[in-house]
Design a protein around this motif. Structure first.
Motif, short mmCIF file in Angstrom:
data_model
loop_
_atom_site.label_atom_id
_atom_site.label_comp_id
_atom_site.label_asym_id
_atom_site.label_seq_id
_atom_site.Cartn_x
_atom_site.Cartn_y
_atom_site.Cartn_z
N ALA A 250 -1.21 10.01 0.19
CA ALA A 250 -1.52 8.87 -0.54
C ALA A 250 -1.68 7.73 -0.69
O ALA A 250 -1.98 6.98 -1.78
CB ALA A 250 0.17 8.78 -0.26
N CYS A 251 -2.32 7.26 0.09
CA CYS A 251 -2.51 5.83 0.52
C CYS A 251 -3.94 5.10 -0.06
O CYS A 251 -4.60 4.78 0.22
CB CYS A 251 -2.27 5.41 1.79
SG CYS A 251 -0.49 4.47 1.83
N ILE A 252 -5.28 7.08 0.37
CA ILE A 252 -6.22 7.13 -0.04
C ILE A 252 -6.79 7.55 -1.01
O ILE A 252 -7.42 7.12 -2.11
CB ILE A 252 -7.67 7.20 1.48
CG1 ILE A 252 -6.81 5.82 2.46
CG2 ILE A 252 -9.01 6.56 1.00
CD1 ILE A 252 -7.62 5.44 3.30
N MET A 253 -6.61 9.40 -1.16
CA MET A 253 -7.58 9.72 -1.53
C MET A 253 -6.96 9.69 -3.32
O MET A 253 -7.20 10.18 -4.35
CB MET A 253 -7.12 11.09 -1.22
CG MET A 253 -7.75 11.50 0.57
SD MET A 253 -7.88 12.71 1.20
CE MET A 253 -9.28 13.97 0.05
N LEU A 254 -5.62 9.39 -3.19
CA LEU A 254 -4.67 9.48 -4.71
C LEU A 254 -4.88 8.40 -5.60
O LEU A 254 -5.66 7.92 -6.48
CB LEU A 254 -3.77 9.67 -4.54
CG LEU A 254 -2.79 11.38 -4.46
CD1 LEU A 254 -1.28 11.20 -4.50
CD2 LEU A 254 -3.26 12.14 -4.61
N PRO A 255 -4.98 7.15 -4.53
CA PRO A 255 -6.11 6.12 -5.37
C PRO A 255 -7.35 5.99 -6.23
O PRO A 255 -7.28 5.33 -6.84
CB PRO A 255 -5.18 5.35 -4.22
CG PRO A 255 -4.20 5.66 -3.45
CD PRO A 255 -4.23 6.69 -3.66
N LEU B 297 0.85 -1.42 -0.35
CA LEU B 297 0.13 -0.01 0.14
C LEU B 297 1.20 1.34 -0.01
O LEU B 297 0.53 2.16 -0.80
CB LEU B 297 -1.11 0.13 0.88
CG LEU B 297 -1.68 1.26 1.41
CD1 LEU B 297 -3.32 1.15 0.45
CD2 LEU B 297 -2.69 1.50 2.51
N GLU B 298 2.19 1.17 1.21
CA GLU B 298 2.80 2.49 0.96
C GLU B 298 3.86 2.66 -0.38
O GLU B 298 4.07 3.76 -1.11
CB GLU B 298 3.78 2.07 2.03
CG GLU B 298 3.21 2.76 3.00
CD GLU B 298 3.23 3.32 4.52
OE1 GLU B 298 4.55 4.03 4.46
OE2 GLU B 298 2.41 3.32 5.56
N LEU C 159 -5.83 -2.47 -1.87
CA LEU C 159 -6.34 -0.90 -1.06
C LEU C 159 -7.34 -2.52 -0.47
O LEU C 159 -7.43 -2.37 1.02
CB LEU C 159 -7.66 -0.23 -1.95
CG LEU C 159 -6.77 1.47 -2.39
CD1 LEU C 159 -8.22 2.00 -2.72
CD2 LEU C 159 -6.65 1.95 -1.38
N LEU C 160 -7.93 -3.49 -0.52
CA LEU C 160 -8.85 -4.34 -0.15
C LEU C 160 -7.96 -4.74 1.25
O LEU C 160 -8.05 -5.50 1.65
CB LEU C 160 -9.71 -5.66 -1.16
CG LEU C 160 -10.86 -4.42 -1.83
CD1 LEU C 160 -11.93 -5.71 -2.73
CD2 LEU C 160 -11.40 -3.86 -0.56
N ASN C 161 -6.35 -5.19 -0.22
CA ASN C 161 -5.78 -6.00 0.44
C ASN C 161 -5.22 -5.21 1.93
O ASN C 161 -4.54 -5.86 2.76
CB ASN C 161 -4.33 -6.24 -0.15
CG ASN C 161 -3.04 -7.59 0.55
OD1 ASN C 161 -3.33 -8.15 0.56
ND2 ASN C 161 -2.32 -6.98 -0.36
N SER C 162 -4.81 -4.15 1.71
CA SER C 162 -4.73 -3.18 3.23
C SER C 162 -5.39 -3.45 4.08
O SER C 162 -4.48 -3.65 4.78
CB SER C 162 -4.18 -1.86 2.60
OG SER C 162 -4.99 -1.21 2.61
N LEU C 163 -6.31 -3.61 4.41
CA LEU C 163 -8.07 -3.83 4.84
C LEU C 163 -7.62 -4.93 5.36
O LEU C 163 -8.47 -5.95 6.23
CB LEU C 163 -8.83 -3.57 4.14
CG LEU C 163 -9.60 -2.27 3.50
CD1 LEU C 163 -11.44 -1.59 2.93
CD2 LEU C 163 -8.80 -1.51 5.03
N GLY C 164 -7.03 -6.23 5.10
CA GLY C 164 -7.11 -7.49 5.61
C GLY C 164 -7.91 -8.35 4.83
O GLY C 164 -8.19 -8.78 5.74
#
Ligand code: PFF
Length: 441
Positions: free
Chosen positions: A375-380, A218-219, A433-438
């Motif tokens: 960086a990790c939510i709004m730009l994606p 994600l980062e 994004l989903l992966n980073s939510l586990g």
């Protein structure tokens, strides 16, 4: 088109330099090394490079083309290409991302100005690693001083935007970029000659896949968007100023290559130095500010090198703040439908930015929240929206037509591009994004 705040860039080279100026900035020299340091070095680097290939070309190109074809800011661009559409929110998201990024970006640019002034005063001379780290803590803890230094880049950026985009941005960027590259190459060579630098090279280039976690992915994706200035319309805004006979495709390739080279160079300077001087690679946001002065001490013409470098760093940051602020200024001017001119919008934007800088200084957590949230939510999400908009929502003639706005594009390239935009980019962003939510555990 006449609502548009400025004329186009006066040369193709000028636009390439301005877009590269937007991309190359603190994201490469300040953020990339510290995020890579916190996320395992080589493991981060490889994922980052995959993201650049996967998202970089399709998204940089898409933004340029949306801008070039619509001739509008992020406020009007989506409506211009598809009337009565539901994509208006994308423009608002872009503008909000721009403001949040500006809140912390101007603050860090202020740190750079602070370090420039101190470099001129030879303050770092004779300080060891511990003293340099303590110095940063002391300086950044002085809130009033930090707000004061944060105001310098706000004023400078506002002055450039107050006048005309092309003259200010073009002139600055044309001189800066080549000089910055040269300076960084010299620094990298010096650092690689230091005793103990090998461990840093290993850290940066050795890929240990066990260190690749959802957070690292994600980062790395967020850093890719941030560093290439994608997902918030900076390149849409510049694309609107692109001379009509300029190839957006080639321009994109040039901008991405330059940005990646500067990030890699920053890593090759920082990590060997980190290990040679006994710093911690996971030092966090202060990493380059504590490591670089130590590097200059080792260089011949130490004073001159450090002053020159911090001047270049400040200008590199400014060419990025100019593009960030231009997104908001162009948005406000266009949204006001003639009620506000460019100068009014510059004043309004600067006032909001100053408030955000104060917030980031007074509430330190907000610095981190703004940074990660953008960086990790709004730009994606911005990039996801744009890829769906051009790939799926635009009528076929306009969707492919976006690419037809481009002179240099070949037929096969158009096919690959549309495929990436329709499938690869949105699916990959969603998965990350989903992966980073586990979700995939
Ligand atoms: N790409 C810039 C950097 O790497 O420093 C930061 C940035 C500029 C992000 C403009 C987003 C943007 F629209």
């Amino acid at each position: 088109m006449n609502e548009h705040p400025t004329s186009s860039f006066s040369s193709k080279f000028g636009l390439i330099m301005a877009a590269a100026g937007s991309a190359v900035g603190l994201g490469n020299i300040w953020k990339f090394p510290y995020i890579a340091g916190e996320n395992g070095g080589g493991a981060f680097l490889i994922i980052y490079l995959i993201c650049v290939i996967l998202f970089g070309l399709p998204m940089v190109l898409t933004e340029f083309l949306i801008g070039k074809r619509s001739g509008k800011s992020v406020y009007g661009a989506f409506n211009e290409l598809k009337e009565n559409n539901h994509w208006h929110w994308l423009g608002w998201l872009c503008m909000m991302s721009a403001f949040l990024i500006m809140g912390f970006y101007f603050l860090v640019t202020g740190w750079c100005f602070n370090y420039l002034v101190e470099a001129i005063g030879n303050v770092f001379h004779g300080l060891d690693s511990e003293a340099l780290a303590a110095h940063f803590t002391e300086v950044s803890g002085n809130k009033l001083r930090m707000i004061g230094f944060g105001l310098i880049p706000v004023v400078l950026t506002a002055v450039v935007l107050w006048f005309d985009v092309n003259k200010g941005i073009e002139r600055l960027s044309k001189i800066l970029m080549p000089l910055l590259l040269l300076m960084m190459i010299l620094m990298a060579i010096r650092v690689l000659m230091l005793d103990g630098s090998n461990a840093g090279v290993q850290f940066f280039f050795n890929v240990d896949f066990t260190k690749v976690t959802p957070k690292v992915i994600l980062e790395a994706m967020g850093q890719c968007f941030f560093s290439l200035s994608i997902g918030m319309g900076a390149l849409i805004t510049y694309g609107a100023y692109m001379p009509k006979n300029q190839s957006a495709t080639y321009t994109s390739i040039q901008v991405i290559s330059l940005d990646t080279i500067v990030a890699l160079l920053a890593g090759v300077i920082i990590f060997p130095a980190v290990f040679a001087f006994g710093f911690n690679p996971a030092e966090g946001p202060q990493l380059v500010f504590v490591v670089l002065p130590a590097v200059f001490e080792q260089m011949s013409f130490a004073w001159l090198s450090s002053v020159l470098f911090f001047i270049l760093l400040c200008i590199a940051a400014l060419t990025s703040t100019i593009s960030l602020m231009e997104v908001a200024v162009a948005f406000i001017t266009e949204a006001s439908k003639g009620r506000l001119n460019r100068q009014h919008s510059v004043l309004i934007t600067s006032a909001i930015v100053i408030v955000l800088i104060v917030v980031c200084t007074v509430i330190p957590q907000s610095f981190d929240v703004f940074d990660k949230l953008t960086a990790c939510i709004m730009l994606p999400i911005g990039a996801l929206g744009m890829s769906l908009f051009v790939g799926w929502s635009l009528p076929a003639k306009n969707g492919k037509g976006v690419l037809r706005a481009d002179k240099g594009a070949r037929y096969w390239f158009g096919k690959v591009y549309i495929f990436m935009l329709r499938w690869l980019v949105p699916v990959a962003i969603l998965l990350v994004l989903l992966n980073s939510l586990g979700i995939f555990k």
